[in-house]
Design a protein around this motif. Structure first.
Motif, PDB file in Angstrom:
ATOM      1  N   LEU A 115       3.209   5.036  -3.126  1.00 47.55           N
ATOM      2  CA  LEU A 115       2.072   5.338  -3.070  1.00 47.55           C
ATOM      3  C   LEU A 115       1.473   6.545  -2.126  1.00 47.55           C
ATOM      4  O   LEU A 115       1.977   6.672  -0.969  1.00 47.55           O
ATOM      5  CB  LEU A 115       0.939   4.159  -2.386  1.00 47.55           C
ATOM      6  N   GLU A 116       1.159   7.524  -3.028  1.00 49.88           N
ATOM      7  CA  GLU A 116       0.650   9.013  -2.420  1.00 49.88           C
ATOM      8  C   GLU A 116      -0.819   8.738  -2.220  1.00 49.88           C
ATOM      9  O   GLU A 116      -1.500   9.018  -3.104  1.00 49.88           O
ATOM     10  CB  GLU A 116       1.304  10.162  -3.190  1.00 49.88           C
ATOM     11  N   PRO A 117      -1.287   8.596  -0.988  1.00 47.64           N
ATOM     12  CA  PRO A 117      -2.816   8.313  -0.915  1.00 47.64           C
ATOM     13  C   PRO A 117      -3.730   9.632  -1.310  1.00 47.64           C
ATOM     14  O   PRO A 117      -3.460  10.770  -0.847  1.00 47.64           O
ATOM     15  CB  PRO A 117      -3.183   7.918   0.745  1.00 47.64           C
ATOM     16  N   THR A 118      -4.796   9.366  -1.752  1.00 42.27           N
ATOM     17  CA  THR A 118      -5.918  10.336  -1.986  1.00 42.27           C
ATOM     18  C   THR A 118      -7.045   9.912  -1.221  1.00 42.27           C
ATOM     19  O   THR A 118      -7.982  10.762  -0.711  1.00 42.27           O
ATOM     20  CB  THR A 118      -6.433  10.558  -3.429  1.00 42.27           C
ATOM     21  N   ALA A 119      -7.411   8.490  -0.926  1.00 41.40           N
ATOM     22  CA  ALA A 119      -8.519   8.159  -0.182  1.00 41.40           C
ATOM     23  C   ALA A 119      -8.405   6.728   0.114  1.00 41.40           C
ATOM     24  O   ALA A 119      -7.750   5.942  -0.240  1.00 41.40           O
ATOM     25  CB  ALA A 119      -9.905   8.117  -1.226  1.00 41.40           C
ATOM     26  N   ILE A 120      -9.281   6.264   1.150  1.00 38.45           N
ATOM     27  CA  ILE A 120      -9.341   4.852   1.553  1.00 38.45           C
ATOM     28  C   ILE A 120     -10.725   4.557   1.262  1.00 38.45           C
ATOM     29  O   ILE A 120     -11.791   5.291   1.967  1.00 38.45           O
ATOM     30  CB  ILE A 120      -8.956   4.736   3.121  1.00 38.45           C
ATOM     31  N   VAL A 121     -11.029   3.634   0.833  1.00 39.78           N
ATOM     32  CA  VAL A 121     -12.454   2.909   0.422  1.00 39.78           C
ATOM     33  C   VAL A 121     -12.616   1.444   1.308  1.00 39.78           C
ATOM     34  O   VAL A 121     -11.790   0.747   1.115  1.00 39.78           O
ATOM     35  CB  VAL A 121     -12.542   2.754  -1.228  1.00 39.78           C
ATOM     36  N   TYR A 154      -9.224  -0.647   0.382  1.00 45.15           N
ATOM     37  CA  TYR A 154      -8.359  -0.263  -0.614  1.00 45.15           C
ATOM     38  C   TYR A 154      -8.045   1.368  -0.280  1.00 45.15           C
ATOM     39  O   TYR A 154      -8.601   2.065  -0.061  1.00 45.15           O
ATOM     40  CB  TYR A 154      -9.205  -0.173  -1.970  1.00 45.15           C
ATOM     41  N   VAL A 155      -6.675   1.397  -0.489  1.00 43.76           N
ATOM     42  CA  VAL A 155      -5.857   2.809  -0.365  1.00 43.76           C
ATOM     43  C   VAL A 155      -5.626   3.150  -1.875  1.00 43.76           C
ATOM     44  O   VAL A 155      -5.060   2.383  -2.731  1.00 43.76           O
ATOM     45  CB  VAL A 155      -4.636   2.749   0.394  1.00 43.76           C
ATOM     46  N   LEU A 156      -6.253   4.252  -2.245  1.00 45.86           N
ATOM     47  CA  LEU A 156      -6.186   4.818  -3.713  1.00 45.86           C
ATOM     48  C   LEU A 156      -5.144   6.059  -3.741  1.00 45.86           C
ATOM     49  O   LEU A 156      -5.158   6.626  -2.704  1.00 45.86           O
ATOM     50  CB  LEU A 156      -7.448   5.264  -4.118  1.00 45.86           C
ATOM     51  N   MET A 206       4.564   8.740 -13.049  1.00 51.54           N
ATOM     52  CA  MET A 206       3.586   8.728 -11.701  1.00 51.54           C
ATOM     53  C   MET A 206       2.426   7.814 -12.588  1.00 51.54           C
ATOM     54  O   MET A 206       2.245   7.941 -13.876  1.00 51.54           O
ATOM     55  CB  MET A 206       3.045  10.063 -11.670  1.00 51.54           C
ATOM     56  N   THR A 207       1.807   7.008 -11.594  1.00 55.11           N
ATOM     57  CA  THR A 207       0.619   6.103 -12.252  1.00 55.11           C
ATOM     58  C   THR A 207      -0.470   6.366 -11.157  1.00 55.11           C
ATOM     59  O   THR A 207      -0.476   7.007 -10.168  1.00 55.11           O
ATOM     60  CB  THR A 207       1.187   4.551 -12.142  1.00 55.11           C
ATOM     61  N   GLN A 208      -1.568   5.768 -11.451  1.00 54.02           N
ATOM     62  CA  GLN A 208      -2.629   5.481 -10.410  1.00 54.02           C
ATOM     63  C   GLN A 208      -2.864   3.991  -9.964  1.00 54.02           C
ATOM     64  O   GLN A 208      -2.583   3.165 -10.739  1.00 54.02           O
ATOM     65  CB  GLN A 208      -3.944   5.975 -10.995  1.00 54.02           C
ATOM     66  N   ALA A 209      -3.049   3.953  -8.739  1.00 55.06           N
ATOM     67  CA  ALA A 209      -3.008   2.500  -8.070  1.00 55.06           C
ATOM     68  C   ALA A 209      -3.995   2.341  -6.896  1.00 55.06           C
ATOM     69  O   ALA A 209      -4.311   3.413  -6.207  1.00 55.06           O
ATOM     70  CB  ALA A 209      -1.626   2.268  -7.692  1.00 55.06           C
ATOM     71  N   ALA A 210      -4.264   1.117  -6.701  1.00 52.89           N
ATOM     72  CA  ALA A 210      -5.303   0.772  -5.540  1.00 52.89           C
ATOM     73  C   ALA A 210      -4.545  -0.216  -4.917  1.00 52.89           C
ATOM     74  O   ALA A 210      -4.190  -1.414  -5.499  1.00 52.89           O
ATOM     75  CB  ALA A 210      -6.652   0.415  -6.153  1.00 52.89           C
ATOM     76  N   TRP A 211      -4.326  -0.191  -3.718  1.00 54.03           N
ATOM     77  CA  TRP A 211      -3.694  -1.392  -2.817  1.00 54.03           C
ATOM     78  C   TRP A 211      -4.744  -1.694  -1.766  1.00 54.03           C
ATOM     79  O   TRP A 211      -5.361  -1.166  -1.104  1.00 54.03           O
ATOM     80  CB  TRP A 211      -2.662  -0.381  -1.861  1.00 54.03           C
ATOM     81  N   PHE A 212      -5.024  -3.125  -2.086  1.00 53.47           N
ATOM     82  CA  PHE A 212      -5.786  -3.839  -1.320  1.00 53.47           C
ATOM     83  C   PHE A 212      -5.264  -4.237   0.035  1.00 53.47           C
ATOM     84  O   PHE A 212      -4.093  -4.672   0.075  1.00 53.47           O
ATOM     85  CB  PHE A 212      -6.305  -5.065  -1.856  1.00 53.47           C
ATOM     86  N   VAL A 213      -5.977  -4.198   1.258  1.00 55.60           N
ATOM     87  CA  VAL A 213      -5.851  -4.382   2.446  1.00 55.60           C
ATOM     88  C   VAL A 213      -6.713  -5.268   2.972  1.00 55.60           C
ATOM     89  O   VAL A 213      -7.961  -4.815   2.982  1.00 55.60           O
ATOM     90  CB  VAL A 213      -5.287  -3.389   3.667  1.00 55.60           C
ATOM     91  N   GLN A 214      -6.566  -6.716   3.257  1.00 54.15           N
ATOM     92  CA  GLN A 214      -7.590  -7.380   3.574  1.00 54.15           C
ATOM     93  C   GLN A 214      -7.818  -7.710   5.190  1.00 54.15           C
ATOM     94  O   GLN A 214      -6.704  -7.652   5.865  1.00 54.15           O
ATOM     95  CB  GLN A 214      -6.918  -9.000   3.186  1.00 54.15           C
ATOM     96  N   GLY A 215      -9.171  -7.205   5.474  1.00 53.35           N
ATOM     97  CA  GLY A 215      -9.524  -7.531   6.715  1.00 53.35           C
ATOM     98  C   GLY A 215      -9.658  -8.885   7.540  1.00 53.35           C
ATOM     99  O   GLY A 215      -9.351 -10.002   6.610  1.00 53.35           O
ATOM    100  N   GLY A 216      -9.553  -8.862   8.974  1.00 43.13           N
ATOM    101  CA  GLY A 216      -9.483 -10.305   9.523  1.00 43.13           C
ATOM    102  C   GLY A 216      -8.861 -10.087  10.846  1.00 43.13           C
ATOM    103  O   GLY A 216      -8.615  -8.860  11.298  1.00 43.13           O
ATOM    104  N   ALA A 217      -8.898 -11.178  11.705  1.00 44.21           N
ATOM    105  CA  ALA A 217      -8.217 -11.096  12.856  1.00 44.21           C
ATOM    106  C   ALA A 217      -6.742 -10.409  12.906  1.00 44.21           C
ATOM    107  O   ALA A 217      -6.333  -9.793  13.604  1.00 44.21           O
ATOM    108  CB  ALA A 217      -8.056 -12.388  13.739  1.00 44.21           C
ATOM    109  N   THR A 218      -6.047 -10.946  11.764  1.00 37.70           N
ATOM    110  CA  THR A 218      -4.885 -10.229  11.436  1.00 37.70           C
ATOM    111  C   THR A 218      -5.235  -9.498   9.980  1.00 37.70           C
ATOM    112  O   THR A 218      -5.305  -9.911   9.400  1.00 37.70           O
ATOM    113  CB  THR A 218      -3.843 -11.388  11.439  1.00 37.70           C
TER     114      THR A 218
END
Length: 454
Positions: free
Chosen positions: A209-215, A228-230, A239-251
């Protein structure tokens, strides 16, 4: 710089003053963290910070919205580390990404400014993130850098939020390789931070993934913000477009990787998180400008307990949307969310930069799509251009109105107003929200850059 025509002289004057006035002493710290993540001077009003190409512009708010006080910062401004243009052959990107939060909990919001081009020693493009600390006098009395954890475009993307759910704001920083660093709260003007979590989209290297934005926003129903990292990915050599989800929390946890366009990349994808159907889960609206020969689209990833679930697509071919899809319209050039009609559902404003208006090519415009029980639809949508009755000015070739959009309740009357602009040489337009949605009544030109954080 995103400073539109009528403000250029005033902004230049402010920059000159910034280079000649001594640093002002910070006022006494307030008793509690700032009410607003963007109230840099602690006066109880939201402020507006945006940047691009080596400069950051801050406009201070008042009881009636953006006020006359505007200040610009570069790395040549007093107290700001580094040197303007010191990018080792790269274009200066100081200010291309900004994020705001009261990072040190002193009652004054602070501004994190990314510069992926910054040179570190002999390493060009190593990147840096600088925090301009808030004070009673506003930003500019002190600035420090957070410790960089990468020398590969550190600061390519940036966002703030309480990702750990402990009540303290954190910073999420991505580098050019797609590695994500979450700096936990516990920031201080000396440059210290809390612990840092490092995540890769795919430790095995199966996904790139080559990032353009974090939402940032709340996707599930816990108290921690998620993100999400876009960006651009690669699959089967394409090449594609993708959204990588990162879940918040204590970890902070690595989550789903969603490819929403499997054939084309977009090097300026953008998005926003909002609960468009009010089911308690935040949805991601993300741009897909290359879709349908460049006509463009918006993909909505519905939120769920562990991240994205199902999805749907909106375009100018969606029933109820005012204009027809045509090649290279670029529907989705910019996105912003807010409740424009006081019905409790967030709406979505969508920039369409290369749409015609009358005989003017690439004049641009903005759609407002309504949220509701089923999410976003084309029903009741609105369309605004320079040709809309009441909107000041006339359509012009190449203005690209909608290149930057922001929904925000500027006048604090309970509904979101629409601020939209196009190229860097014309003033933008401010349209007011109302009980029935955005209206061109009382529309006015505005030099405020809509590029401030959501």
């Amino acid at each position: 710089m995103r400073t539109h025509g009528k403000l250029a002289a005033a902004a230049a004057t402010a920059l000159a003053l910034a280079g000649t006035l001594p640093a002002l002493a910070a006022g006494p710290a307030a008793a509690a963290p700032a009410k607003y993540a963007d109230d840099f001077d602690g006066d109880g009003y939201r402020d507006y910070a945006s940047g691009w190409g080596g400069e950051v512009t801050v406009t201070y708010g008042t009881a009636t919205g953006p006020g006359p006080r505007t200040v610009r910062f570069t790395q040549d401004s007093p107290n700001v580390p580094g040197r303007a243009g010191d990018a080792g052959g790269y274009a200066d990107t100081f200010g291309d990404q900004v994020a705001d939060a009261d990072l040190d909990g002193d009652g004054y919001a602070d501004l994190a400014v990314a510069d992926r081009s910054e040179k570190a020693g002999t390493t060009a493009g190593a990147g840096a993130v600088t925090v301009l600390w808030g004070a009673r006098s506003g930003l500019g009395t002190k600035a420090t850098r957070i410790p960089a954890r990468s020398t590969a475009g550190f600061g390519t993307a940036l966002a703030s939020g309480d990702f750990t759910g402990d009540g303290k704001p954190d910073l999420a920083v991505a580098d050019a390789t797609g590695t994500l660093f979450v700096y936990r709260g516990g920031f201080s003007p000396s440059g210290t931070t809390g612990a840092v979590t490092r995540l890769e989209v795919s430790p095995s290297g199966a996904e790139v993934l080559e990032p353009t934005a974090i939402v940032a926003g709340r996707v599930n129903k816990d108290k921690a913000a998620d993100l999400y990292v876009l960006g651009q990915g690669y699959r089967n050599g394409r090449m594609t477009q993708a959204a990588w989800f990162v879940q918040g929390g204590a970890t902070v946890k690595r989550g789903a990787y969603t490819t929403y366009n499997a054939t084309q990349a977009d090097f300026s994808s953008n998005g926003v998180i909002a609960d468009f159907d009010r089911n308690g889960y935040g949805d991601l609206a993300v741009s897909d400008r290359p879709y349908d020969h460049g006509a463009g689209a918006v993909v909505v990833l519905r939120g769920g307990a562990s991240g994205p679930t199902t999805s749907y697509r909106l375009s100018q071919s969606t029933s109820g949307v005012a204009t027809a899809a045509s090649k290279d319209d670029r529907f989705g050039s910019s996105l912003t969310a807010g409740d424009t009609d006081r019905d409790g559902y967030p709406d979505l404003a969508v920039g369409v930069t290369e749409e015609e208006a009358g005989s003017a090519g690439d004049a641009g415009g903005v759609h407002v799509l309504r949220g509701g029980r089923s999410g976003l639809t084309g029903t009741g949508s609105q369309w605004f251009t320079r040709a809309t009755a009441g909107v000041p000015g006339s359509p012009a070739d190449g203005e690209m109105l909608g290149l930057h959009v922001r929904l925000r309740d500027f006048d604090r009357d309970g509904d979101a107003d629409l601020l939209m602009s196009g190229d860097y040489y014309r003033t933008g337009v401010l349209l007011r929200g109302s009980g029935s949605g955005v209206t061109a009544d009382r529309a006015a030109e505005s030099g405020l850059d809509p590029g401030f954080p959501q």
